[in-house]
Design an enzyme around this catalytic site. Sequence first.
Site, PDB file in Angstrom:
ATOM      1  N   HIS A 193     -28.315 -53.912 -62.075  1.00  0.00           N
ATOM      2  CA  HIS A 193     -29.125 -54.794 -62.906  1.00  0.00           C
ATOM      3  C   HIS A 193     -28.682 -56.237 -62.705  1.00  0.00           C
ATOM      4  O   HIS A 193     -27.532 -56.516 -62.379  1.00  0.00           O
ATOM      5  CB  HIS A 193     -28.942 -54.376 -64.370  1.00  0.00           C
ATOM      6  CG  HIS A 193     -29.823 -55.069 -65.351  1.00  0.00           C
ATOM      7  ND1 HIS A 193     -31.133 -55.397 -65.089  1.00  0.00           N
ATOM      8  CD2 HIS A 193     -29.581 -55.504 -66.622  1.00  0.00           C
ATOM      9  CE1 HIS A 193     -31.661 -55.987 -66.153  1.00  0.00           C
ATOM     10  NE2 HIS A 193     -30.728 -56.077 -67.084  1.00  0.00           N
ATOM     11  N   CYS A 250     -35.750 -57.336 -62.441  1.00  0.00           N
ATOM     12  CA  CYS A 250     -34.715 -58.075 -63.158  1.00  0.00           C
ATOM     13  C   CYS A 250     -34.167 -59.256 -62.364  1.00  0.00           C
ATOM     14  O   CYS A 250     -33.937 -60.338 -62.915  1.00  0.00           O
ATOM     15  CB  CYS A 250     -33.584 -57.137 -63.555  1.00  0.00           C
ATOM     16  SG  CYS A 250     -32.812 -56.256 -62.163  1.00  0.00           S
ATOM     17  N   GLN A 298     -32.941 -61.414 -70.106  1.00  0.00           N
ATOM     18  CA  GLN A 298     -33.218 -60.408 -69.083  1.00  0.00           C
ATOM     19  C   GLN A 298     -34.641 -59.887 -69.189  1.00  0.00           C
ATOM     20  O   GLN A 298     -35.325 -60.076 -70.197  1.00  0.00           O
ATOM     21  CB  GLN A 298     -32.262 -59.216 -69.251  1.00  0.00           C
ATOM     22  CG  GLN A 298     -32.492 -58.452 -70.558  1.00  0.00           C
ATOM     23  CD  GLN A 298     -31.813 -57.090 -70.595  1.00  0.00           C
ATOM     24  OE1 GLN A 298     -31.332 -56.577 -69.592  1.00  0.00           O
ATOM     25  NE2 GLN A 298     -31.771 -56.484 -71.773  1.00  0.00           N
TER      26      GLN A 298
END
Length: 290
Positions: free
Chosen positions: A173, A117, A193
């Site tokens: 994240h 990510c 994302q």
Amino acid sequence: MKISPNTISPSQSDPRMSTNVSQRSRVSGIGVPVSHSINNPSIQHVQDFATLSARSLRANVLLNSDDHSVPIHAKNPSELLEAIDNNISQTAQDWGVSIQEVEVILGSSKRIIEPVCGVTANTIMKLFLDNDIFSYSFEKGQSLSLSQLQERLASLPAHKNFILRVNDGGLGHAYVIDFPATTNPSRDAFLYQSDLGEGVTREVRFEDWMTQKASHPISLDDINTHFIGIAQDQIDLAHIAKLFDVDGNVKMLRADHLISHKTSEFNFQLFEYDLKNLENNMSIIKTHCN
């Protein structure tokens, strides 16, 4: 940490190493879907890049490149691929193993690699911001606290475009939020994302997110609700799912992966961007990769 599974509100850590591999590697015949959003012209450019990087090795190596000293439009995909091959060959020699064994660990220049990510977030920022005199680097970006970010978001000029990179310690994240210029009284935002599915949320490829969910607008209130909830350990799983799951499915979340959060574990970097700069970068990248 208090968790609320049913509160309904609208729609992933620093870059980590991974060798997760996608098998899609078609280089030609790329068809890019049309964005469902009429409010944000930048979405189509990010969709184009996501689709290209899922099918072209030359674009994929740009997506995964961690050299932030060079603007994305100035990177040479052929040189990057050659450098990967040279590194794999040298590593195989140093370790006394075969090239194939090294590729299992480090990846290959001949396969599409889906990045973690944080790498996706960094490359998206470079896509928006890089030009002949500036090259975005996460490590050199000016970070904001949650309170500083909230002050900035409350007074964003409506006629300007902004891009926000988030390291979300609660979810483990990293992701990007796009705030395009607007003439509407309320400002929409759009979340970009990818996710390898190692944390709270499930796996989603960059291309899949961009073509299935990214054009769905979210509000500033929705974003603030998530940030405040994470910072105060008031966790709303339904809200997280609606923001970060491609189908908004709360059952796909793993609440046991949530990290008890402190505000200082957020990292926010907010930049104004020029849509023409994004368009120029994508035009050059398409020339390099087609």
